[in-house]
Design a protein around this motif. Structure first.
Motif, PDB file in Angstrom:
ATOM      1  N   GLU A 131     -13.627  12.905  19.999  1.00 49.91           N
ATOM      2  CA  GLU A 131     -12.520  11.975  20.299  1.00 49.91           C
ATOM      3  C   GLU A 131     -12.139  11.997  21.778  1.00 49.91           C
ATOM      4  O   GLU A 131     -11.694  10.985  22.337  1.00 49.91           O
ATOM      5  CB  GLU A 131     -11.296  12.262  19.420  1.00 49.91           C
ATOM      6  CG  GLU A 131     -10.704  13.657  19.527  1.00 49.91           C
ATOM      7  CD  GLU A 131     -11.349  14.644  18.556  1.00 49.91           C
ATOM      8  OE1 GLU A 131     -10.722  15.687  18.286  1.00 49.91           O
ATOM      9  OE2 GLU A 131     -12.484  14.391  18.082  1.00 49.91           O
ATOM     10  N   ASP A 132     -12.327  13.165  22.445  1.00 50.53           N
ATOM     11  CA  ASP A 132     -12.045  13.241  23.888  1.00 50.53           C
ATOM     12  C   ASP A 132     -13.157  12.565  24.689  1.00 50.53           C
ATOM     13  O   ASP A 132     -12.888  11.841  25.656  1.00 50.53           O
ATOM     14  CB  ASP A 132     -11.897  14.700  24.323  1.00 50.53           C
ATOM     15  CG  ASP A 132     -10.644  15.345  23.741  1.00 50.53           C
ATOM     16  OD1 ASP A 132      -9.611  14.664  23.682  1.00 50.53           O
ATOM     17  OD2 ASP A 132     -10.710  16.528  23.343  1.00 50.53           O
ATOM     18  N   ALA A 133     -14.399  12.792  24.280  1.00 45.65           N
ATOM     19  CA  ALA A 133     -15.543  12.164  24.974  1.00 45.65           C
ATOM     20  C   ALA A 133     -15.425  10.648  24.908  1.00 45.65           C
ATOM     21  O   ALA A 133     -15.769   9.938  25.874  1.00 45.65           O
ATOM     22  CB  ALA A 133     -16.857  12.629  24.351  1.00 45.65           C
ATOM     23  N   GLY A 182     -15.840  22.379  28.243  1.00 47.94           N
ATOM     24  CA  GLY A 182     -15.476  21.079  27.658  1.00 47.94           C
ATOM     25  C   GLY A 182     -13.975  20.916  27.486  1.00 47.94           C
ATOM     26  O   GLY A 182     -13.436  19.811  27.617  1.00 47.94           O
ATOM     27  N   LYS A 183     -13.296  22.016  27.226  1.00 50.83           N
ATOM     28  CA  LYS A 183     -11.839  21.951  27.051  1.00 50.83           C
ATOM     29  C   LYS A 183     -11.124  21.568  28.340  1.00 50.83           C
ATOM     30  O   LYS A 183      -9.966  21.157  28.322  1.00 50.83           O
ATOM     31  CB  LYS A 183     -11.319  23.307  26.567  1.00 50.83           C
ATOM     32  CG  LYS A 183     -11.666  23.592  25.118  1.00 50.83           C
ATOM     33  CD  LYS A 183     -11.272  25.004  24.735  1.00 50.83           C
ATOM     34  CE  LYS A 183     -11.761  25.328  23.332  1.00 50.83           C
ATOM     35  NZ  LYS A 183     -11.687  26.741  23.018  1.00 50.83           N
ATOM     36  N   GLU A 184     -11.814  21.738  29.461  1.00 51.12           N
ATOM     37  CA  GLU A 184     -11.199  21.442  30.769  1.00 51.12           C
ATOM     38  C   GLU A 184     -11.574  20.039  31.269  1.00 51.12           C
ATOM     39  O   GLU A 184     -11.439  19.724  32.444  1.00 51.12           O
ATOM     40  CB  GLU A 184     -11.646  22.491  31.803  1.00 51.12           C
ATOM     41  CG  GLU A 184     -11.333  23.921  31.414  1.00 51.12           C
ATOM     42  CD  GLU A 184      -9.832  24.200  31.311  1.00 51.12           C
ATOM     43  OE1 GLU A 184      -9.048  23.469  31.938  1.00 51.12           O
ATOM     44  OE2 GLU A 184      -9.464  25.150  30.594  1.00 51.12           O
ATOM     45  N   HIS A 185     -12.031  19.191  30.347  1.00 50.28           N
ATOM     46  CA  HIS A 185     -12.533  17.860  30.747  1.00 50.28           C
ATOM     47  C   HIS A 185     -11.502  17.053  31.525  1.00 50.28           C
ATOM     48  O   HIS A 185     -11.848  16.323  32.459  1.00 50.28           O
ATOM     49  CB  HIS A 185     -12.978  17.077  29.505  1.00 50.28           C
ATOM     50  CG  HIS A 185     -11.881  16.841  28.513  1.00 50.28           C
ATOM     51  ND1 HIS A 185     -11.018  15.772  28.588  1.00 50.28           N
ATOM     52  CD2 HIS A 185     -11.493  17.550  27.412  1.00 50.28           C
ATOM     53  CE1 HIS A 185     -10.155  15.824  27.589  1.00 50.28           C
ATOM     54  NE2 HIS A 185     -10.414  16.900  26.859  1.00 50.28           N
ATOM     55  N   ALA A 186     -10.230  17.170  31.163  1.00 49.23           N
ATOM     56  CA  ALA A 186      -9.209  16.329  31.799  1.00 49.23           C
ATOM     57  C   ALA A 186      -9.072  16.618  33.277  1.00 49.23           C
ATOM     58  O   ALA A 186      -8.695  15.736  34.061  1.00 49.23           O
ATOM     59  CB  ALA A 186      -7.869  16.535  31.090  1.00 49.23           C
ATOM     60  N   ALA A 201     -21.343  24.581  32.529  1.00 45.58           N
ATOM     61  CA  ALA A 201     -21.229  23.771  31.315  1.00 45.58           C
ATOM     62  C   ALA A 201     -22.438  23.970  30.397  1.00 45.58           C
ATOM     63  O   ALA A 201     -22.299  23.926  29.175  1.00 45.58           O
ATOM     64  CB  ALA A 201     -21.084  22.295  31.686  1.00 45.58           C
ATOM     65  N   ASP A 202     -23.605  24.193  30.973  1.00 45.64           N
ATOM     66  CA  ASP A 202     -24.802  24.434  30.147  1.00 45.64           C
ATOM     67  C   ASP A 202     -24.614  25.644  29.247  1.00 45.64           C
ATOM     68  O   ASP A 202     -25.032  25.645  28.091  1.00 45.64           O
ATOM     69  CB  ASP A 202     -26.036  24.664  31.041  1.00 45.64           C
ATOM     70  CG  ASP A 202     -26.616  23.367  31.565  1.00 45.64           C
ATOM     71  OD1 ASP A 202     -26.343  22.311  30.957  1.00 45.64           O
ATOM     72  OD2 ASP A 202     -27.341  23.403  32.580  1.00 45.64           O
ATOM     73  N   GLU A 256     -21.338  17.311  26.821  1.00 49.73           N
ATOM     74  CA  GLU A 256     -21.873  17.811  25.552  1.00 49.73           C
ATOM     75  C   GLU A 256     -20.940  18.836  24.901  1.00 49.73           C
ATOM     76  O   GLU A 256     -21.035  19.086  23.704  1.00 49.73           O
ATOM     77  CB  GLU A 256     -23.269  18.402  25.750  1.00 49.73           C
ATOM     78  CG  GLU A 256     -24.255  17.349  26.249  1.00 49.73           C
ATOM     79  CD  GLU A 256     -25.672  17.532  25.732  1.00 49.73           C
ATOM     80  OE1 GLU A 256     -25.909  18.480  24.973  1.00 49.73           O
ATOM     81  OE2 GLU A 256     -26.524  16.720  26.099  1.00 49.73           O
ATOM     82  N   GLY A 257     -20.044  19.434  25.691  1.00 53.69           N
ATOM     83  CA  GLY A 257     -19.111  20.405  25.131  1.00 53.69           C
ATOM     84  C   GLY A 257     -17.734  19.819  24.844  1.00 53.69           C
ATOM     85  O   GLY A 257     -16.820  20.530  24.437  1.00 53.69           O
TER      86      GLY A 257
END
Length: 1106
Positions: free
Chosen positions: A479-481, A424-428, A416-417, A474-475
């Motif tokens: 609106e998702d965060a 970040g797109k894979e947050h779910a 992620a760094d 951070e990525g």
């Protein structure tokens, strides 16, 4: 002459060896005041050296005598000198104990340095050579050691006898009886190398190279005999030779790498020895990367590192312990950064599947840690592999082994760094898995005994889950965060008062990042967080508290950015006061986070930061004005007898500083030396392990960067400090630490851009392309530009650090695009070449991989490797291409003449095997066509051939850039024949690209938009050569554009023109276009420029009336 009471003198020396600090201090004082000021002290000390029955007293007397030789030896009578020399030499040869023998040898060398320069004691070298070839092993040992100390003290003395010395050393390096002789020969050879002229004396170089295989045997024998002391000395010699000219090791370099890999990989060998082997490999890859790349050993090293990584303990005793497994991971990091992906990351990914699917948790843990270590060095390549990597990560986050899950959390944080947007797109999928690990571990901490391994591992996982969320969030889009705030913040806030300060720090940092990512959604937790964290901004009772305070300071800066200036206002004053205090608490990290906080608050408050500006600038300037010297090294106590002297470290003469960084006079209190001797068995050779003091330099790196941030955001309010800023920053372009040079370049160009922006705000016209410049800046602004440009060019031409050159490239490119051609004007005191000529020369070197930063340090004349580059190496070339695009923007049509120079190397990259090279080159070609306009006509044929070919490229980004370039060439070139003859081919290649259903990725959206732009430019240029009834409906279907709003200009410009021409095909599509117009005129506003918005509004009104 002072009367010498030798009995009292010896008793005072003996007192120095007592375990009683007061007696040591008293004896030291008496020796300094009563005896050491007299030349007779040398005589008394040499008597003690040669006659005392106590080895520790002989050693102490030798150390003391060596310090006094330079002060008193010349004052002795010649008759005395002869007797003392003879006695000392014989005593040294006869000495049984190694430590006194070494110390005595150094006294001999100190005296010889004075005598030989005065033409005295000329027989000494012959005596030593005789001793070195004696039949008695002990004599050989001491003879070679004394030659070594002489070489160390006055290497030039042996330069004329180079052949004779190498003949001797070739013999003694193979001594059949004594390891001491062989190791001492290695030490001597390392010193002799410093005066061997590798270019002029080819025979001596060959003779030296012939000793390398024997050196390997010495190290091998020491390792097999478990003789750690001699093994470490041999390692030290190899490390020194690696830091010298490459010629010494080149002939055997491949064999050396194989040998050190063999040592590093064997688990039965002592860990310290293996770690030394890893250290040699790391330095080899870092400083001889082109040689390592050409030997193609990257894959072998990668596989070896992966195997050793399995040895890592799930819970190391100390997090910063050096071990073979940690060293293996460190080497992987350097390998991935230095070598092309096909030598490191590709073989790693081939093996990783079998590792993470293994039944052995050590394999699974080692495999995922190894993957994490490679991300920073090859982020672009790893990003392309994420679809395969992510399922492995998710699988391992559910692993039954807590140690494997802990390692996977580490890998998530690293991924992620460096791949913030992609991960970040894979947050779910990722955040729920991270939360599960966190909750399990928090429960595990409650249910396990505090001192148990299970408890400690749960603590690790809690900390790791916080760090993984910290990096990942951070990525994530704002609106998702926002969706995760209520789930994450209360969890982590519970850890703010955890007993482990590292858990506290991880939780605090994560909350700061969540706030930063979620912005307004964080508001409900703001007050409570400030109440919880407020007390921590003033804690200072221990190092742990200062560490935590620094993390809280950093997090509060992020929270200020999230909630905005008004809401954060009540907390600014106390936080600024605490940060000012933090500078004076002797804690490096706290100092640096204080500076970074100022940068953040300046960004939040902009010109309203003026209240604090005076104090902030004063502190930053004080940091930049701190004294430091590259030639001083801070020592531990063992080496305090060397204070004030010059030593050679890694081939460089360095002046030794005292424990607090100052040189001490011989008459000063020598408590440190006494304490070192009281501490026992250190040899006075122990100074070999020295490290330069870099804390001040690292602090300056951050401070100068923060100056750039502050001036950028406070704008006009900063002007009173601008002149002093430039005055302090220009000299930093020549700083010995590359981080400082890099930050200085950035801040100088930001200062120029700031002053330029203020001039435009105050009425200076917008720049126009071309020279001589159309819009002249003020004399003051022109002088600033000339000053910064001169300093930058001087640095750029010789800089060997590729990251610094990359930053120079970025700054020049950005400045040319923002401020135009003013910086290209020759200065008042112009040198023989103009800035354009110097820039062009540097860019050509970079494109041809011939710049100093693209070569190994001393191989500046070698041929460039015609192979794949590492991603870091490519970055230097990619940013050089950005400078070329910047030059084109600043010069406009005049750039047509420069394109002639750059065309061949850029076209070469446009046909590279590497997609990222093709993409950058084709994108640069397009940018240059856009800027030089009609001047691209003469190059139309070659450019068109490349653009059209790349429209069929396998990579969507290359195709996208090719579509952009093709459209621009059709629009700008006046070579109608060449352009129109390609229309059908171009349309044929664009037709499959104009399909909105072909994919949903950002790359596909960009490709769609650039294809639309290309078709629009072609229609505008020559509508009669485009089958509008087929093409226009396809184009309207994909409107409005989703990704690249710049391409809206040609699209709507073309539509407006067709309506103005009353084109029937366009008019027939009006009902389909009305909703498109409505969307493009709505949010976001940046979809259209103001000028185009007015045209589209007028068209929409016109057609809706009709």
């Amino acid at each position: 002459m002072v009367h010498m009471d030798e009995q009292e003198f010896v008793s005072l020396l003996e007192a120095l060896l007592l375990p009683d600090t007061e007696k040591v201090k008293s004896a030291t004082s008496q020796l300094n005041q009563k005896y050491y000021k007299s030349p007779a002290s040398i005589t008394a000390l040499i008597h003690t050296i040669t006659q005392s029955p106590k080895p520790e007293l002989r050693q102490l007397a030798s150390i003391e005598a060596r310090k006094l030789v330079s002060k008193h030896w010349a004052s002795l009578l010649d008759s005395q000198k002869g007797e003392l020399r003879q006695a000392l030499l014989q005593s040294t040869i006869d000495e049984d104990k190694p430590l006194p023998r070494h110390s005595k040898a150094r006294v001999v060398a100190a005296i010889a340095k004075i005598d030989l320069e005065d033409g005295q004691w000329t027989e000494l070298p012959g005596i030593l050579q005789q001793a070195a070839t004696s039949d008695v092993a002990k004599h050989r040992e001491v003879g070679i050691y004394m030659i070594y100390t002489l070489l160390e003290t006055m290497p030039d003395m042996f330069q004329e006898n180079m052949a004779q010395m190498l003949t001797l050393f070739n013999r003694t390096i193979q001594d059949p009886e004594s390891i001491e002789v062989r190791v001492n020969t290695m030490l001597a050879l390392a010193e002799l190398a410093l005066v061997l002229d590798t270019e002029e004396d080819d025979q001596s170089l060959k003779n030296f190279q012939a000793t390398i295989p024997h050196m390997v045997k010495v190290l091998q024998a020491s390792i097999e005999a478990e003789d750690e002391e001699h093994a470490m000395q041999a390692f030290d010699v190899f490390n020194k030779l690696l830091s010298y000219e490459s010629a010494f090791l080149n002939q055997h370099f491949g064999d050396l790498l194989q040998f050190f890999m063999q040592i590093a990989s064997k688990s039965e060998i002592d860990d310290d020895i293996r770690s030394q082997a890893f250290s040699f490999l790391m330095q080899s890859v870092r400083y001889r990367k082109l040689k390592v790349q050409s030997l193609k050993v990257g894959e072998q090293m990668t596989v070896m590192c992966l195997e050793v990584a399995r040895e890592l303990e799930a819970l190391p005793e100390e997090e910063d312990d050096v071990s073979p497994a940690r060293s293996a991971l460190g080497l992987l990091d350097i390998l991935s950064e230095s070598l092309p992906p096909k030598q490191v990351v590709v073989p790693l990914l081939k093996l990783i599947g079998s590792y993470v699917r293994s039944e052995d948790p050590n394999y699974r843990r080692g495999g995922i840690l190894a993957l994490g270590m490679c991300v920073e060095g090859a982020p672009d390549f790893i990003a392309t592999q994420l679809p395969e990597i992510l399922p492995l990560i998710l699988h391992l986050l559910e692993d039954p082994s807590a140690g494997v899950r802990s390692a996977t959390l580490n890998a998530v944080a690293r991924l992620a760094d460096d791949l913030a947007e992609d991960m970040g797109k894979e947050h779910a999928r990722l955040i729920p898995a991270l939360v599960r690990n966190h909750d399990l571990a928090v429960e595990g901490m409650r249910t396990t005994a505090a001192s148990s391994k299970e408890h400690d591992l749960n603590v690790y996982i809690v900390k790791g889950s916080c760090m993984a969320v910290d990096s990942l969030i951070e990525g994530v889009e704002q609106e998702d965060a926002a969706r995760y705030v209520t789930e994450l913040v209360p969890r982590f806030a519970q850890l703010f008062d955890h007993e482990d300060h590292k858990v506290q720090m991880a939780a605090v940092s994560a909350v700061g990042s969540i706030a930063s990512a979620s912005e307004k959604a964080y508001q409900p937790y703001f007050e409570k967080t400030m109440q919880s964290l407020g007390p921590y901004i003033s804690i200072k009772d221990s190092n742990d508290e200062l560490e935590l305070r620094s993390m809280v300071t950093d997090a509060l800066g992020k929270i200020a950015s999230a909630v905005g200036p008004e809401q954060f206002q009540p907390f600014v004053q106390p936080l600024m006061r605490a940060s000012e205090e933090g500078l004076h608490l002797d804690h490096q990290r706290l100092k640096e986070t204080s500076y970074i906080l100022w940068s953040t608050l300046a960004r939040v408050y902009e010109e309203n930061f003026e209240t604090f500006l005076g104090g902030v600038v004063k502190s930053l300037f004080e940091c930049l004005e701190q004294e430091e010297t590259d030639t001083e090294v801070q020592l531990g106590e063992e080496a305090s007898d060397l204070i004030g002297q010059e030593v050679t470290i890694a081939g460089k003469k360095i002046k030794v500083a005292g424990a607090n960084g100052i040189n001490e006079d011989d008459d000063d209190d020598d408590d440190d030396l006494m304490q070192a001797l009281l501490n026992g068995d250190g040899d006075d050779d122990d100074w070999d392990d020295l490290g330069a003091v870099t804390a001040v330099a690292m602090e300056k790196e951050i401070a100068i960067e923060v100056v750039g941030d502050v001036l950028t955001h406070t704008k006009a309010k900063y002007m009173p400090y601008m002149e002093k800023t430039i005055e302090l920053t220009i000299p930093l372009l020549d700083h010995s630490f590359e981080g400082v040079r890099r930050s200085a370049v950035g801040t100088l160009w930001r200062a120029y851009a700031c002053v330029w922006g203020l001039a435009e705000d105050n009425g200076m016209a917008k720049w126009k392309p071309g020279l001589p410049i159309h819009v002249k800046p003020s004399a003051e602004l022109a002088r600033l530009g000339n000053l910064v440009m001169t300093g930058t060019l001087a640095l750029w031409e010789e800089e060997m650090d590729r990251a610094t050159v990359t930053d120079v490239n970025r700054n020049l490119a950005a400045t040319l695009k923002l401020c135009g051609p003013a910086i290209l004007s020759p200065g008042e005191a112009s040198q023989t070449s103009t800035p354009i000529e110097q820039i062009t020369a540097a860019l050509l070197l970079l494109l041809q991989k011939q710049h100093p930063c693209q070569k190994d340090e001393d191989e500046l004349d070698g041929e460039p490797l015609e192979e794949e580059s590492s991603e870091y190496d490519w970055l230097v070339i990619e940013t050089a291409l950005e400078v070329i695009a910047g030059l084109a923007a600043a010069l406009g049509e005049q750039f047509g003449e420069l394109w002639r120079i750059f065309e061949a190397p850029i076209l070469k990259y446009a046909t590279s095997q590497e997609r990222f090279e093709r993409s950058s080159a084709v994108g640069t070609m397009a940018d240059c066509v856009e800027s030089m306009g009609a001047a691209s006509t003469q190059y139309t044929q070659k450019l068109m051939r490349v653009f059209v070919k790349r429209l069929s490229d396998e990579d969507p980004e290359v195709k996208s850039n090719a579509a952009f370039g093709t459209g621009l060439l059709c629009e700008k070139s006046t070579d109608g024949k060449e352009i129109l003859s390609n229309y059908n081919t171009i349309l044929g290649k664009l037709e499959p690209l104009l399909d909105a259903s072909a994919g949903s990725s950002d790359a596909h959206a960009r490709l769609l938009d650039n294809a639309a732009g290309c078709v629009s430019r072609m229609i505008k240029k020559s509508p009669q050569h485009v089958p509008l009834e087929d093409v226009l409906p396809r184009l309207v279907e994909i409107l409005p554009l989703k990704e690249d709003y710049d391409e809206n200009e040609p699209v709507y410009d073309m539509l407006v023109t067709l309506y103005q021409q009353q084109n029937q095909v366009a008019q027939g599509l009006t009902q389909s276009l009305l909703p498109v117009f409505e969307k493009v005129l709505g949010e976001p506003q940046e979809q259209l420029s103001d000028e185009m918005r007015a045209k589209v509004q007028e068209l929409a009104q016109y057609v809706s009336r009709g």
